[in-house]
Design a protein around this motif. Sequence first.
Motif, PDB file in Angstrom:
ATOM      1  N   ASP A  75       0.803  -1.220   0.000  1.00  0.00           N
ATOM      2  CA  ASP A  75       0.000   0.000   0.000  1.00  0.00           C
ATOM      3  C   ASP A  75       0.835   1.269   0.000  1.00  0.00           C
ATOM      4  N   TRP A  76       0.398   2.225  -0.804  1.00  0.00           N
ATOM      5  CA  TRP A  76       0.898   3.588  -0.674  1.00  0.00           C
ATOM      6  C   TRP A  76       0.299   4.150   0.598  1.00  0.00           C
ATOM      7  N   PHE A  77       1.031   5.018   1.279  1.00  0.00           N
ATOM      8  CA  PHE A  77       0.580   5.538   2.569  1.00  0.00           C
ATOM      9  C   PHE A  77      -0.493   6.609   2.389  1.00  0.00           C
ATOM     10  N   SER A  78      -1.483   6.554   3.256  1.00  0.00           N
ATOM     11  CA  SER A  78      -2.457   7.635   3.429  1.00  0.00           C
ATOM     12  C   SER A  78      -3.037   7.476   4.822  1.00  0.00           C
ATOM     13  N   PRO A  79      -3.522   8.559   5.418  1.00  0.00           N
ATOM     14  CA  PRO A  79      -4.146   8.427   6.739  1.00  0.00           C
ATOM     15  C   PRO A  79      -5.364   7.521   6.667  1.00  0.00           C
ATOM     16  N   TYR A  80      -5.674   6.874   7.773  1.00  0.00           N
ATOM     17  CA  TYR A  80      -6.889   6.077   7.829  1.00  0.00           C
ATOM     18  C   TYR A  80      -8.099   6.985   7.668  1.00  0.00           C
ATOM     19  N   PRO A  81      -9.188   6.459   7.112  1.00  0.00           N
ATOM     20  CA  PRO A  81     -10.412   7.258   7.024  1.00  0.00           C
ATOM     21  C   PRO A  81     -10.986   7.525   8.411  1.00  0.00           C
ATOM     22  N   GLU A  82     -11.846   8.504   8.507  1.00  0.00           N
ATOM     23  CA  GLU A  82     -12.475   8.849   9.787  1.00  0.00           C
ATOM     24  C   GLU A  82     -13.408   7.733  10.266  1.00  0.00           C
ATOM     25  N   SER A  83     -14.044   7.035   9.337  1.00  0.00           N
ATOM     26  CA  SER A  83     -14.979   5.977   9.709  1.00  0.00           C
ATOM     27  C   SER A  83     -14.221   4.693  10.047  1.00  0.00           C
ATOM     28  N   SER A  84     -14.906   3.792  10.709  1.00  0.00           N
ATOM     29  CA  SER A  84     -14.326   2.498  11.061  1.00  0.00           C
ATOM     30  C   SER A  84     -14.179   1.637   9.804  1.00  0.00           C
ATOM     31  N   VAL A  85     -13.019   1.022   9.628  1.00  0.00           N
ATOM     32  CA  VAL A  85     -12.769   0.182   8.461  1.00  0.00           C
ATOM     33  C   VAL A  85     -12.053  -1.095   8.883  1.00  0.00           C
ATOM     34  N   ILE A  86     -12.148  -2.137   8.053  1.00  0.00           N
ATOM     35  CA  ILE A  86     -11.430  -3.388   8.267  1.00  0.00           C
ATOM     36  C   ILE A  86     -10.565  -3.611   7.041  1.00  0.00           C
ATOM     37  N   ASP A  87      -9.281  -3.817   7.238  1.00  0.00           N
ATOM     38  CA  ASP A  87      -8.323  -4.039   6.149  1.00  0.00           C
ATOM     39  C   ASP A  87      -8.410  -2.985   5.045  1.00  0.00           C
ATOM     40  N   PRO A  88      -8.252  -1.713   5.384  1.00  0.00           N
ATOM     41  CA  PRO A  88      -8.339  -0.679   4.344  1.00  0.00           C
ATOM     42  C   PRO A  88      -7.170  -0.782   3.370  1.00  0.00           C
ATOM     43  N   GLU A  89      -7.436  -0.482   2.120  1.00  0.00           N
ATOM     44  CA  GLU A  89      -6.381  -0.454   1.113  1.00  0.00           C
ATOM     45  C   GLU A  89      -5.928   0.985   0.934  1.00  0.00           C
ATOM     46  N   GLY A  90      -4.659   1.167   0.603  1.00  0.00           N
ATOM     47  CA  GLY A  90      -4.131   2.493   0.364  1.00  0.00           C
ATOM     48  C   GLY A  90      -4.576   3.024  -0.988  1.00  0.00           C
ATOM     49  N   PRO A  91      -4.184   4.264  -1.309  1.00  0.00           N
ATOM     50  CA  PRO A  91      -4.530   4.835  -2.605  1.00  0.00           C
ATOM     51  C   PRO A  91      -3.810   4.101  -3.738  1.00  0.00           C
ATOM     52  N   GLU A  92      -4.220   4.342  -4.982  1.00  0.00           N
ATOM     53  CA  GLU A  92      -3.634   3.663  -6.145  1.00  0.00           C
ATOM     54  C   GLU A  92      -2.206   4.106  -6.420  1.00  0.00           C
ATOM     55  N   TRP A  93      -1.810   5.277  -5.969  1.00  0.00           N
ATOM     56  CA  TRP A  93      -0.447   5.774  -6.172  1.00  0.00           C
ATOM     57  C   TRP A  93      -0.108   6.723  -5.037  1.00  0.00           C
ATOM     58  N   GLY A  94       1.162   7.061  -4.906  1.00  0.00           N
ATOM     59  CA  GLY A  94       1.587   7.981  -3.860  1.00  0.00           C
ATOM     60  C   GLY A  94       3.084   8.198  -3.906  1.00  0.00           C
ATOM     61  N   GLU A  95       3.600   8.857  -2.906  1.00  0.00           N
ATOM     62  CA  GLU A  95       5.036   9.129  -2.827  1.00  0.00           C
ATOM     63  C   GLU A  95       5.745   8.232  -1.825  1.00  0.00           C
ATOM     64  N   ARG A  96       5.015   7.752  -0.835  1.00  0.00           N
ATOM     65  CA  ARG A  96       5.620   6.925   0.206  1.00  0.00           C
ATOM     66  C   ARG A  96       4.798   5.662   0.421  1.00  0.00           C
ATOM     67  N   LYS A  97       5.493   4.574   0.746  1.00  0.00           N
ATOM     68  CA  LYS A  97       4.849   3.295   1.016  1.00  0.00           C
ATOM     69  C   LYS A  97       4.596   3.137   2.515  1.00  0.00           C
ATOM     70  N   THR A  98       3.611   2.314   2.847  1.00  0.00           N
ATOM     71  CA  THR A  98       3.298   2.023   4.240  1.00  0.00           C
ATOM     72  C   THR A  98       4.231   0.943   4.764  1.00  0.00           C
ATOM     73  N   VAL A  99       4.749   1.169   5.955  1.00  0.00           N
ATOM     74  CA  VAL A  99       5.624   0.229   6.654  1.00  0.00           C
ATOM     75  C   VAL A  99       4.977  -0.059   8.002  1.00  0.00           C
ATOM     76  N   ARG A 100       5.018  -1.327   8.452  1.00  0.00           N
ATOM     77  CA  ARG A 100       4.326  -1.733   9.683  1.00  0.00           C
ATOM     78  C   ARG A 100       5.213  -2.538  10.635  1.00  0.00           C
ATOM     79  N   SER A 101       4.809  -2.580  11.890  1.00  0.00           N
ATOM     80  CA  SER A 101       5.179  -3.572  12.908  1.00  0.00           C
ATOM     81  C   SER A 101       6.421  -3.329  13.735  1.00  0.00           C
ATOM     82  N   GLY A 102       7.207  -2.307  13.522  1.00  0.00           N
ATOM     83  CA  GLY A 102       8.379  -2.099  14.357  1.00  0.00           C
ATOM     84  C   GLY A 102       9.465  -3.129  14.114  1.00  0.00           C
TER      85      GLY A 102
END
Length: 86
Positions: free
Chosen positions: A25-52
């Motif tokens: 996933d490309w990084f974007s803030p989570y939506p305001e509403s509750s979501v399960i397994d949200p997908e990132g936008p189709e393109w972006g400048e930075r990728k999402t990194v998880r878990s420490g």
Amino acid sequence: HVGMKNPNAWGLYDMHGNVWEWTLDWFSPYPESSVIDPEGPEWGERKTVRSGSWWSYSRYCRSAVRVRNSPDQAFQTLGFRLVRTP
């Protein structure tokens, strides 16, 4: 040893605290509403990194933690997970 603890809801083992993990996933803030397994936008400048990682404070060693990194960055505490369907 892999699989010493129970798998998560998706059947993956040992997801926390070894290395930060790249995601597709490309990084974007989570939506305001509750979501399960949200997908990132189709393109972006930075990728999402998880878990420490082993170098992180313990509060970052959970899959709910997500940060953004430029796709061309490399660190000894950043990797990826290979998953295959049996």
